[in-house]
Design a protein around this motif. Structure first.
Motif, PDB file in Angstrom:
ATOM      1  N   GLU A  95       0.838  -1.207   0.000  1.00  0.00           N
ATOM      2  CA  GLU A  95       0.000   0.000   0.000  1.00  0.00           C
ATOM      3  C   GLU A  95       0.872   1.256   0.000  1.00  0.00           C
ATOM      4  N   ARG A  96       1.950   1.246   0.781  1.00  0.00           N
ATOM      5  CA  ARG A  96       2.859   2.399   0.793  1.00  0.00           C
ATOM      6  C   ARG A  96       3.464   2.641  -0.582  1.00  0.00           C
ATOM      7  N   ALA A  97       3.636   1.571  -1.363  1.00  0.00           N
ATOM      8  CA  ALA A  97       4.216   1.685  -2.703  1.00  0.00           C
ATOM      9  C   ALA A  97       3.162   2.033  -3.754  1.00  0.00           C
ATOM     10  N   GLY A  98       1.924   2.263  -3.323  1.00  0.00           N
ATOM     11  CA  GLY A  98       0.887   2.691  -4.257  1.00  0.00           C
ATOM     12  C   GLY A  98      -0.019   1.607  -4.793  1.00  0.00           C
ATOM     13  N   TYR A  99       0.083   0.403  -4.263  1.00  0.00           N
ATOM     14  CA  TYR A  99      -0.807  -0.682  -4.671  1.00  0.00           C
ATOM     15  C   TYR A  99      -2.153  -0.509  -3.970  1.00  0.00           C
ATOM     16  N   ALA A 100      -3.220  -0.895  -4.651  1.00  0.00           N
ATOM     17  CA  ALA A 100      -4.560  -0.845  -4.069  1.00  0.00           C
ATOM     18  C   ALA A 100      -5.074  -2.268  -3.893  1.00  0.00           C
ATOM     19  N   VAL A 101      -5.775  -2.499  -2.797  1.00  0.00           N
ATOM     20  CA  VAL A 101      -6.417  -3.796  -2.577  1.00  0.00           C
ATOM     21  C   VAL A 101      -7.623  -3.884  -3.508  1.00  0.00           C
ATOM     22  N   THR A 102      -7.691  -4.968  -4.273  1.00  0.00           N
ATOM     23  CA  THR A 102      -8.865  -5.187  -5.116  1.00  0.00           C
ATOM     24  C   THR A 102      -9.844  -6.145  -4.450  1.00  0.00           C
ATOM     25  N   GLU A 103      -9.322  -7.033  -3.597  1.00  0.00           N
ATOM     26  CA  GLU A 103     -10.194  -7.897  -2.805  1.00  0.00           C
ATOM     27  C   GLU A 103      -9.393  -8.667  -1.755  1.00  0.00           C
ATOM     28  N   ARG A 104     -10.072  -8.995  -0.675  1.00  0.00           N
ATOM     29  CA  ARG A 104      -9.508  -9.932   0.298  1.00  0.00           C
ATOM     30  C   ARG A 104      -9.870 -11.307  -0.223  1.00  0.00           C
ATOM     31  N   ARG A 105      -8.871 -12.189  -0.246  1.00  0.00           N
ATOM     32  CA  ARG A 105      -9.083 -13.549  -0.733  1.00  0.00           C
ATOM     33  C   ARG A 105      -9.021 -14.519   0.444  1.00  0.00           C
ATOM     34  N   ASP A 106     -10.159 -15.094   0.775  1.00  0.00           N
ATOM     35  CA  ASP A 106     -10.228 -16.140   1.797  1.00  0.00           C
ATOM     36  C   ASP A 106     -10.289 -17.465   1.051  1.00  0.00           C
ATOM     37  N   PHE A 107      -9.390 -18.378   1.369  1.00  0.00           N
ATOM     38  CA  PHE A 107      -9.338 -19.641   0.642  1.00  0.00           C
ATOM     39  C   PHE A 107      -8.800 -20.735   1.550  1.00  0.00           C
ATOM     40  N   GLU A 108      -8.794 -21.930   1.022  1.00  0.00           N
ATOM     41  CA  GLU A 108      -8.285 -23.076   1.758  1.00  0.00           C
ATOM     42  C   GLU A 108      -7.004 -23.552   1.093  1.00  0.00           C
ATOM     43  N   LEU A 109      -5.996 -23.785   1.909  1.00  0.00           N
ATOM     44  CA  LEU A 109      -4.702 -24.256   1.437  1.00  0.00           C
ATOM     45  C   LEU A 109      -4.398 -25.553   2.171  1.00  0.00           C
ATOM     46  N   ARG A 110      -4.395 -26.647   1.438  1.00  0.00           N
ATOM     47  CA  ARG A 110      -4.155 -27.969   2.014  1.00  0.00           C
ATOM     48  C   ARG A 110      -4.978 -28.205   3.286  1.00  0.00           C
ATOM     49  N   GLY A 111      -6.268 -27.858   3.187  1.00  0.00           N
ATOM     50  CA  GLY A 111      -7.191 -28.114   4.276  1.00  0.00           C
ATOM     51  C   GLY A 111      -7.239 -27.055   5.364  1.00  0.00           C
ATOM     52  N   THR A 112      -6.475 -25.990   5.228  1.00  0.00           N
ATOM     53  CA  THR A 112      -6.432 -24.937   6.246  1.00  0.00           C
ATOM     54  C   THR A 112      -6.936 -23.622   5.652  1.00  0.00           C
ATOM     55  N   ARG A 113      -7.855 -22.963   6.352  1.00  0.00           N
ATOM     56  CA  ARG A 113      -8.365 -21.657   5.928  1.00  0.00           C
ATOM     57  C   ARG A 113      -7.281 -20.603   6.149  1.00  0.00           C
ATOM     58  N   ILE A 114      -7.091 -19.735   5.150  1.00  0.00           N
ATOM     59  CA  ILE A 114      -6.090 -18.665   5.215  1.00  0.00           C
ATOM     60  C   ILE A 114      -6.578 -17.540   4.307  1.00  0.00           C
ATOM     61  N   HIS A 115      -5.928 -16.406   4.369  1.00  0.00           N
ATOM     62  CA  HIS A 115      -6.326 -15.297   3.504  1.00  0.00           C
ATOM     63  C   HIS A 115      -5.109 -14.503   3.052  1.00  0.00           C
ATOM     64  N   ASN A 116      -5.314 -13.765   1.972  1.00  0.00           N
ATOM     65  CA  ASN A 116      -4.364 -12.768   1.509  1.00  0.00           C
ATOM     66  C   ASN A 116      -5.156 -11.693   0.766  1.00  0.00           C
ATOM     67  N   TYR A 117      -4.457 -10.773   0.133  1.00  0.00           N
ATOM     68  CA  TYR A 117      -5.107  -9.659  -0.545  1.00  0.00           C
ATOM     69  C   TYR A 117      -4.635  -9.569  -1.985  1.00  0.00           C
ATOM     70  N   ALA A 118      -5.588  -9.567  -2.913  1.00  0.00           N
ATOM     71  CA  ALA A 118      -5.267  -9.275  -4.303  1.00  0.00           C
ATOM     72  C   ALA A 118      -5.046  -7.770  -4.373  1.00  0.00           C
ATOM     73  N   MET A 119      -3.913  -7.366  -4.928  1.00  0.00           N
ATOM     74  CA  MET A 119      -3.559  -5.954  -5.003  1.00  0.00           C
ATOM     75  C   MET A 119      -2.999  -5.651  -6.379  1.00  0.00           C
ATOM     76  N   GLU A 120      -3.129  -4.382  -6.800  1.00  0.00           N
ATOM     77  CA  GLU A 120      -2.566  -4.006  -8.088  1.00  0.00           C
ATOM     78  C   GLU A 120      -2.130  -2.546  -8.091  1.00  0.00           C
ATOM     79  N   LYS A 121      -1.274  -2.265  -9.041  1.00  0.00           N
ATOM     80  CA  LYS A 121      -0.807  -0.897  -9.260  1.00  0.00           C
ATOM     81  C   LYS A 121      -0.678  -0.686 -10.762  1.00  0.00           C
TER      82      LYS A 121
END
Length: 163
Positions: free
Chosen positions: A129-155
């Motif tokens: 975000e400091r580098a000017g990227y914007a969040v386009t969505e929070r991604r909630d997903f499952e990775l090898r049976g475990t719930r986790i999240h990250n953020y799709a971002m773009e600039k």
């Protein structure tokens, strides 16, 4: 300590793999559960993948210390996907992520890329975000049976003025 950004060398592969695991396990633990950290780390154990990615035309920018040892890196794919941005926990708070993001952006301009995009962890979100990227969505997903999240971002990259 002085740092330099240089291209990936094949001899960096093991150091980058170890650095990645160290960052996930020690920095990732600040925002993710132990189970999430371990499932995330389990996908980052291979040193040879760095050499394979470089051979495939991906650009790996290594931040090296005074002894030319890797302490951080960013991996930029030819289409503008910034796939990885990691730094050693022992080199925190020194602006390394910001420097690597600025360098990747400069290289993207050179390569003719007009848009950078990534999937940032909870902790990587702030430097992006400091580098000017914007969040386009929070991604909630499952990775090898475990719930986790990250953020799709773009600039979107602006054309550089000719001076």
């Amino acid at each position: 300590m002085a740092y330099t950004i240089r291209p990936f060398l094949s001899g960096d592969a093991a150091a980058l793999a170890a650095l990645t695991l160290d960052a996930i396990r020690n920095i990732g633990a600040r925002a993710y559960s132990p189970e999430q950290v371990e499932v995330w780390a389990s996908g980052h154990t291979s040193a040879q993948r760095f050499t394979q990615r470089a051979k495939a035309g991906h650009h790996i920018y290594v931040m090296a210390d005074d002894a030319d040892m890797p302490v951080a890196y960013a991996l930029l794919e030819p289409d503008g996907h910034l796939d990885m941005l990691y730094r050693s926990p022992t080199h925190a708070g020194r602006g390394l992520a910001s420097q690597l993001l600025a360098h990747a952006e400069e290289q993207a301009h050179r390569l003719g890329v007009t848009r950078l995009y990534t999937e940032a962890s909870e902790l990587a979100r702030t430097p992006f975000e400091r580098a000017g990227y914007a969040v386009t969505e929070r991604r909630d997903f499952e990775l090898r049976g475990t719930r986790i999240h990250n953020y799709a971002m773009e600039k979107v990259l602006r054309e550089k003025p000719l001076i």
